[in-house]
Scaffold this motif. Sequence first.
Motif, PDB file in Angstrom:
ATOM      1  N   ILE A 148       0.850  -1.194   0.000  1.00 49.12           N
ATOM      2  CA  ILE A 148       0.000   0.000   0.000  1.00 49.12           C
ATOM      3  C   ILE A 148       0.884   1.241   0.000  1.00 49.12           C
ATOM      4  N   TYR A 149       0.520   2.191  -0.862  1.00 48.35           N
ATOM      5  CA  TYR A 149       1.251   3.457  -0.988  1.00 48.35           C
ATOM      6  C   TYR A 149       0.362   4.561  -0.382  1.00 48.35           C
ATOM      7  N   PHE A 150       0.879   5.221   0.676  1.00 50.62           N
ATOM      8  CA  PHE A 150       0.169   6.336   1.317  1.00 50.62           C
ATOM      9  C   PHE A 150       0.841   7.651   0.912  1.00 50.62           C
ATOM     10  N   TYR A 151       0.047   8.709   0.780  1.00 47.24           N
ATOM     11  CA  TYR A 151       0.621  10.000   0.406  1.00 47.24           C
ATOM     12  C   TYR A 151      -0.104  11.118   1.143  1.00 47.24           C
ATOM     13  N   ILE A 152       0.636  12.222   1.376  1.00 48.88           N
ATOM     14  CA  ILE A 152       0.098  13.460   1.945  1.00 48.88           C
ATOM     15  C   ILE A 152       0.660  14.589   1.100  1.00 48.88           C
ATOM     16  N   SER A 153      -0.174  15.212   0.284  1.00 48.68           N
ATOM     17  CA  SER A 153       0.267  16.272  -0.638  1.00 48.68           C
ATOM     18  C   SER A 153      -0.302  17.618  -0.179  1.00 48.68           C
ATOM     19  N   ASP A 154       0.563  18.637  -0.208  1.00 44.84           N
ATOM     20  CA  ASP A 154       0.100  19.979   0.192  1.00 44.84           C
ATOM     21  C   ASP A 154       0.470  20.987  -0.893  1.00 44.84           C
ATOM     22  N   THR A 155      -0.084  22.177  -0.751  1.00 45.18           N
ATOM     23  CA  THR A 155       0.200  23.274  -1.704  1.00 45.18           C
ATOM     24  C   THR A 155       1.019  24.352  -1.016  1.00 45.18           C
ATOM     25  N   GLY A 156       1.869  23.891  -0.066  1.00 47.49           N
ATOM     26  CA  GLY A 156       2.681  24.838   0.713  1.00 47.49           C
ATOM     27  C   GLY A 156       3.861  25.372  -0.064  1.00 47.49           C
ATOM     28  N   LYS A 157       4.809  25.899   0.695  1.00 49.69           N
ATOM     29  CA  LYS A 157       5.934  26.589   0.050  1.00 49.69           C
ATOM     30  C   LYS A 157       6.997  25.641  -0.507  1.00 49.69           C
ATOM     31  N   GLY A 158       6.916  24.327  -0.185  1.00 50.80           N
ATOM     32  CA  GLY A 158       7.876  23.373  -0.734  1.00 50.80           C
ATOM     33  C   GLY A 158       9.187  23.338   0.036  1.00 50.80           C
ATOM     34  N   ILE A 159      10.047  22.378  -0.368  1.00 50.71           N
ATOM     35  CA  ILE A 159      11.323  22.149   0.336  1.00 50.71           C
ATOM     36  C   ILE A 159      12.445  22.186  -0.698  1.00 50.71           C
ATOM     37  N   PRO A 160      13.496  22.936  -0.450  1.00 50.13           N
ATOM     38  CA  PRO A 160      14.637  22.936  -1.365  1.00 50.13           C
ATOM     39  C   PRO A 160      15.240  21.539  -1.490  1.00 50.13           C
ATOM     40  N   GLU A 161      15.728  21.214  -2.682  1.00 54.64           N
ATOM     41  CA  GLU A 161      16.241  19.865  -2.936  1.00 54.64           C
ATOM     42  C   GLU A 161      17.393  19.494  -2.017  1.00 54.64           C
ATOM     43  N   GLU A 162      18.257  20.460  -1.702  1.00 54.84           N
ATOM     44  CA  GLU A 162      19.429  20.156  -0.872  1.00 54.84           C
ATOM     45  C   GLU A 162      19.052  19.840   0.570  1.00 54.84           C
ATOM     46  N   LYS A 163      17.849  20.225   0.981  1.00 59.28           N
ATOM     47  CA  LYS A 163      17.437  19.960   2.363  1.00 59.28           C
ATOM     48  C   LYS A 163      16.521  18.740   2.486  1.00 59.28           C
ATOM     49  N   GLN A 164      16.130  18.174   1.348  1.00 62.91           N
ATOM     50  CA  GLN A 164      15.187  17.048   1.407  1.00 62.91           C
ATOM     51  C   GLN A 164      15.809  15.805   2.050  1.00 62.91           C
ATOM     52  N   LYS A 165      17.116  15.600   1.847  1.00 59.56           N
ATOM     53  CA  LYS A 165      17.779  14.434   2.422  1.00 59.56           C
ATOM     54  C   LYS A 165      17.887  14.521   3.939  1.00 59.56           C
ATOM     55  N   GLN A 166      17.811  15.750   4.487  1.00 60.30           N
ATOM     56  CA  GLN A 166      17.949  15.936   5.934  1.00 60.30           C
ATOM     57  C   GLN A 166      16.605  15.868   6.657  1.00 60.30           C
ATOM     58  N   MET A 167      15.531  15.760   5.897  1.00 55.47           N
ATOM     59  CA  MET A 167      14.204  15.900   6.486  1.00 55.47           C
ATOM     60  C   MET A 167      13.909  14.862   7.561  1.00 55.47           C
ATOM     61  N   PHE A 168      14.486  13.664   7.444  1.00 59.03           N
ATOM     62  CA  PHE A 168      14.122  12.569   8.353  1.00 59.03           C
ATOM     63  C   PHE A 168      15.171  12.341   9.435  1.00 59.03           C
ATOM     64  N   GLU A 169      16.080  13.328   9.597  1.00 61.08           N
ATOM     65  CA  GLU A 169      17.041  13.258  10.681  1.00 61.08           C
ATOM     66  C   GLU A 169      16.460  13.943  11.918  1.00 61.08           C
TER      67      GLU A 169
END
Length: 854
Positions: A634-655
């Motif tokens: 099963i694939y779950f998703y949560i999509s928003d229309t917010g300001k977004g995340i810079p690509e260089e910071k996406q890898k740090q999101m789960f630390e």
Amino acid sequence: MKNRIKALLIFLCSFYNQKIQAAGIICQISEIHYHSFTLFTSVFFVLFILLSKRIKKQNRIISEQKKEIDSAKIISDAVFGNIYSYVLLVDQNLIVQRTNYYTLSSTDDSGEKKDIGDLLMCVNALSAGCGKSKACPDCPIRKAIIAAFKEKKDFSNLNITLNLLISENQVTQIEALISGAYLILEKEKYLLLTVFDTTHQNKVKEKIAEKHAQFSVTFNTLPVAIAICNRDGVVHEVNDYYLELMGTEKEGLIQRVNVFNNPCLPDTIKNQIKQGEYISEEVSYDFQKLNRTGYFKSIYSNKQYYKFTVNYVKTGNGQIEKLILIWVNNTLVHNTLKQNKNIMDMFRFVSTASKIGFSSINLLKEDTIVTPEYFINLGENKTTNIKNIINKYSNIHPDDREYLLSFSERVSHEKIPDITFDKDIRVSDRSGGWRWIRQVLIQKTFDPKNKNIEILGMNIDITRQKEIEEKLKRAQQQAENSDKQKSVFLSNMSHEIRTPLNAIIGFSRLLAETETEENEKQSYIDIINNNNQLLLQLISDILDLSKIEANTLEFNYSNVNINTLLKDIEQTTRMKAGEKNPVKIIFEPESPHCYIYTERNRLSQIINNLLTNAMKFTEEGCIRFGYKRQESGIYFYISDTGKGIPEEKQKQMFERFVKLDKFKSGTGLGLAICKSIITKLGGEIGVNSKPGKGSTFWFTLPANAIYFSGKDKQNDTSRTSDKNSTIDKQENTLNIPKHTLLIAEDIEDNYRLYEVLLNKKYNLLHAWNGQEAVDLFTKHRPDAILMDVRMPVLDGYEATKAIREIEQDIPIIGVTAFAFSEDKEKILSSGFNMCITKPIVSKNLMEALTAVNV
């Protein structure tokens, strides 16, 4: 008619040559009246019939006797023609009437009857005539024949020597065995002689005797013990060395000892002997045991070891006729080998226990000593030729193999005593991985002229050591990281805890120390409640994080109705956001009904965390969440229309403690906890985002989805509360008399909180411990019980058990400071109807009481 009768009588009488009598009868009959003779004619006719039958029977008997005579003649001719002895039928004058002499000697039969001497080519008979020579009276053959005729009896086995003329001038001497049978044939007396030439037989006997004498000499001088037995194991013969080796005497052995009764031979060997199997094994002889059991008496009393061999003499059809048993003294060899074996066993034990392999390899000879561990460490079979291994090293990693082959090449062509190969090398583990061994090689001897190039080797499996080293490196790195994280954690916790506490303490003092308007007071209360929630969330995150670190986070799986769960989350999130929030919360179900087997509370925790984060960074637009079916789960998703995340910071999101906006509320632990939980559940988590266009957080779970196209037929394991129903029930209870609540709480401040919240609607009873709660229940029978699970004397579990023994239907709500799902499940399985957690929130408390109809 008269003439006919006469003719018949003449015919009948002719069969017996009685013509005279017939003529007389005819004369008499001529005088008899024709009519009176009719009866007489009938009698003679019957007599004729009977005589005819008798004649036929006699003729048949004569025919059968003739056949027997012919058969006997055929047999006689066959005997005379095929027997390998001379047969002579001699009359009383010693004239040979019939013989097979000409057939056996391949000479022509002139048909002339000859004397026995002439026929046998006797020298004396040929010179003077048979019976006329001076030597004839002393001829033993003549004497025996004359005596047989005289006494009318047989004679047999007469051994004589005959001088026979075999050519004109050549006389030979033969030895013969003669027998005679006295016969009377057609009233004539005969003697049937058989002459058997024993010359060759006697020579064979002489040869056998000579061979036997030679065998006896050899048999008794062999330096091995030999016993010859019959097929039943009885000893028939032993040699002198056997007597010496066993310390016994021949008289006590021959025909007395049976090898199958030997107490020193194992039953397996005895069975093999009976089966006719070749045996060559070492056996132990305990002479004390042999003497004690009486097998035979020996002068020895110690224990000896023999190489025991068994062979067989068999008949033409393969049946065992003789047993040949051989003993070779093996005691010295046995003791030496035993000592060597003990040393090698000890050596191998040390090698195996330490996982160290040893080898001594001569490149030019077959002299090699290699322990099994040496093969194992090289990843080779123990039966493989070690020289083939060192010429290829096929299981060694290619990078390391080059060094080994280079060293092997050098030691086989030049003297390098001071150079030692000592490296850590990798060996294939046959499953695609590599083990580590330490390999040491040294050239001990280099003497190619005498074919002596010797290499000593040692290897040891150091895989575990390498793993420990790697773990130590990782542990060191983790310790260093943990030290840094600890400092960061303490710094963050100090800030995160102080922030809501500062607001709580500050506004609480304002409420207590100042007089403010009602609207402003309500805003202070809202601030305090919000910071309470933030502080509680922080504490929950820290507890979850500690359980994840300790690997004690528990998971309780059940069938979860995904649509029901996500709709509840959707409704709760909208309530948190408020009606004035411009952001729309939209749940997008893929199917009308979907169940998966997973951990409901953890799944709810993950989605709530992701929705909370989306709400923080979305000021307008919408937040859509849902699920989709995939082959893997099963694939779950949560999509928003917010300001977004810079690509260089996406890898740090789960630390841990990562916050994109330091001015937004939160601990920075939520996403890290989500990732750990999803990993435990066997799934993956990630984010797709572009600045200014919003973000989509997603995760997968390896759960099998079950879709239903019709009406839901399964009970949802998630529990939801109907807000409108709760409100209706609360309104309906306004006109009902107060219910009585028993509150079991040992902390006074906590009870005072209950008192403030419930005193207006309920009659309250207070129990300070579990035992008092049981006593008050028995005395007052309240409508419901709020039971703290942790109390003195009796805890909540024991008190509930005691109350349930009194009454099964009383509603009991468990109250605990433990917020984990496993704690709640333990409470619900211990006799409680519901469970609420501390700190007590008025709304949650009232909903629980309403749920139990109080």
